[in-house]
Design an enzyme around this catalytic site. Structure first.
Site, short mmCIF file in Angstrom:
data_model
loop_
_atom_site.label_atom_id
_atom_site.label_comp_id
_atom_site.label_asym_id
_atom_site.label_seq_id
_atom_site.Cartn_x
_atom_site.Cartn_y
_atom_site.Cartn_z
N LYS A 1 0.88 -1.18 0.00
CA LYS A 1 0.00 0.00 0.00
C LYS A 1 0.91 1.22 0.00
CE LYS A 1 -1.88 3.07 1.92
NZ LYS A 1 -1.60 4.45 1.47
N CYS B 1 14.07 10.60 6.84
CA CYS B 1 13.88 10.20 8.23
C CYS B 1 15.15 10.39 9.05
CB CYS B 1 13.40 8.76 8.30
SG CYS B 1 14.48 7.61 7.46
N GLU C 1 9.49 16.67 14.78
CA GLU C 1 10.01 16.39 13.44
C GLU C 1 9.36 17.34 12.43
OE1 GLU C 1 8.80 12.73 11.48
OE2 GLU C 1 10.86 12.42 10.82
N GLU D 1 9.36 1.52 11.21
CA GLU D 1 10.41 2.52 10.97
C GLU D 1 9.72 3.88 11.00
OE1 GLU D 1 12.57 1.36 7.44
OE2 GLU D 1 13.45 -0.32 8.53
#
Ligand code: NAD
Length: 488
Positions: free
Chosen positions: A173, A282, A381, A248
């Site tokens: 997906k 990331c 973040e 993750e």
């Protein structure tokens, strides 16, 4: 252009007929109409994958035969190298020169896991001459792979390659903001001779298609890359089915610069670490912690370099920083820029739309100095081209600052003192740490984070652990004692 799902070897629309629109980041004009998957589409894909698992050849093939198909996939990716890079560049706003690197890495992912699976042994534990205990690695079943919009093709292949290598049929997906490059995967898989039903692709919105994949009872493993908050939702949803999860998640990685470091190289790493891949990375070094003795000099040089980072159209070969993925994300990043200013951080570079780029999601490379741990820009973040710089006086303070967020994905230490470098490496809370280096990956090593940055590891044999069950068989090779009950 219209994108459809790919289920059991066929391109199909959604059962409901629903679609969504995907935008081109450089202009924000609608670029694609994409099939919007729901539970029914996910169920069709999972059932196809389950047939491939229970009746098909893929899970039963010798590793070396699966490896040959994976090498074919790598070759088919390489044959489309330029096309993949172009699609990725248009769909994500990534500069074309950096999108090319991602396509090459995608091919490498398949070659690497072909090598892993063809050389993988299984374990035997002998107990003297009396017992032989051997471990069989079994593919766990249908793997649900849910991926984010940053570097989508590379991250999709980072999951596909080990899952397929391990013998698991998959349902992928992709993220709804960057669905385009995944649409090349069906022809790549077919060209390489992957059996039908082993690779399935369902497009759609996370809360619908993604959630349906997580909830499906015939999907025992979910490998997810994305935001921490989404990871938490997925963990809750997966609890009912007691699924294996590989997570993750987000990051706010520190780059520490001590005054004995090679400052020129540390500066190169700091600039590249946060402004490459549009800062949508990331492992971005989004917090730069600098020793006070060299702080002002380092801030000035970082600001000067940031001001010269070339922001421009993603297809332009000279562009270093392209367009952010989506107007919603652009607004989110801009809200952090405003928060930084309001909270009293010192804006020394960027902070707004560069001249000459009136439309699209363009932001100049942005540097905040004098950022303190109390500020949101230090803690949260941002996932864009924004870096926060904070001074420290001592090694102890550097460590406290490095560990002062809820994240723990990556860290980078710059110093010429080897003992200090290793002391920091032992104590910084991060899944991965680089000493005097930018983020250079070795695919054999464990990739993943601690704290709010993730659960579990992928990479090399760690990925194989995610997609296989270790099945232990105990064999008595002599008469082992059996306590005798029921003799009166
Ligand atoms: P996201 O969490 O919004 O979405 C990721 C994927 O999850 C998408 O495919 C989305 O459709 C799907 N999703 C959303 N809600 C869902 C739900 N309820 N159930 C199931 N699936 C759902 O993340 P994003 O914005 O696409 O990506 C950026 C984030 O990814 C950043 O936080 C970044 O740090 C992280 N990331 C982490 C790594 C890593 O390896 N640690 C790598 C790349 C990106």
């Amino acid at each position: 252009m219209n994108l459809e799902h790919y289920i059991d070897g066929a391109h199909v629309p959604s059962v409901s007929g629903q679609t969504f629109t995907s935008l081109e980041p450089a202009t924000n004009r609608p670029a694609l109409t994409v099939a919007s998957g729901d539970a029914e589409d996910v169920d069709l894909a999972v059932r196809a994958a389950l047939r491939a698992f229970t009746d098909g050849p893929w899970p039963r093939m010798p590793g070396e035969e699966r490896a040959a198909v994976l090498r074919g996939i790598a070759a088919a990716i390489e044959a489309r190298d330029e096309r993949i890079a172009e699609l990725e560049c248009g769909d994500t706003g990534l500069p074309i020169t950096q999108a090319r690197g991602q396509a090459r890495r995608a091919a490498h992912n398949f070659r690497f896991f072909a090598d892993v699976i063809s050389s993988l042994g299984e374990d035997v534990y002998r107990v003297g001459s009396a017992q032989l205990n051997y471990v069989v690695r079994k593919p766990v079943g249908v793997a649900g792979l849910i991926t984010p919009w940053n570097t989508p093709f590379m991250l999709e292949t980072w999951k596909l390659a080990p899952a397929l290598a391990a013998g698991c049929p998959v349902v992928l997906k992709p993220a709804e903001w960057s669905p385009l490059s995944a649409s090349l995967l069906p022809e790549i898989m077919e060209e390489a001779g992957l059996p039908e039903g082993v690779f399935n692709l369902v497009h759609g919105i996370g809360e619908r298609a993604g959630a349906a994949l997580v909830a499906h009872p015939d999907v025992p493993v979910i490998s997810f890359t994305g935001e921490t908050a989404t990871g938490q939702t997925i963990m809750r949803d997966a609890a009912t089915g007691l699924k294996t999860l590989s997570m993750e998640l987000g990051g706010k990685s520190p780059l520490l610069v001590f005054d004995d470091a090679d400052l020129e190289r540390a500066l190169d790493a700091a600039v590249f670490g946060v402004f490459s891949l549009n800062g949508e990375r990331c492992t971005a070094s989004s917090r730069v912690l600098v020793q006070d003795t060299v702080y002002e000099e380092f801030v000035a040089r970082l600001a000067e370099r940031a001001a010269r980072v070339r922001v421009g159209p993603p297809h332009d070969l000279a562009t270093e920083l392209g367009a952010l993925i989506h107007p919603e994300h652009y607004e989110r990043v801009m809200s952090y820029v405003r928060a930084g200013v309001e909270e009293g951080a010192r804006l020394v570079a960027g902070g707004g739309r560069p001249d000459g780029l009136p439309e699209g999601n363009f932001l100049a490379a942005t540097v905040f100095a004098d950022v303190t741990p109390a500020m949101r820009v230090f803690q949260e973040e941002i996932f864009g081209p924004v870096v926060c710089v904070t001074p420290f006086a001592t090694e102890k303070e550097a460590l406290e600052l490095a560990n002062a967020t809820r994240y723990g994905l990556a860290a980078y230490v710059w110093t010429s003192d080897l003992r200090r470098a290793h002391r920091m490496a032992q104590s910084v809370e991060a899944g991965m740490l680089w000493i005097n280096s930018q983020n250079i990956r070795d695919l054999r090593t464990p990739f993943g984070g601690v704290k709010a940055s993730g659960l579990g590891r992928e990479g090399g044999r760690y990925s194989i652990d995610v997609y296989t069950e270790a099945h232990i068989v105990h064999v008595a090779t002599e008469d082992l004692p059996i306590p005798r009950f029921g003799l009166g």
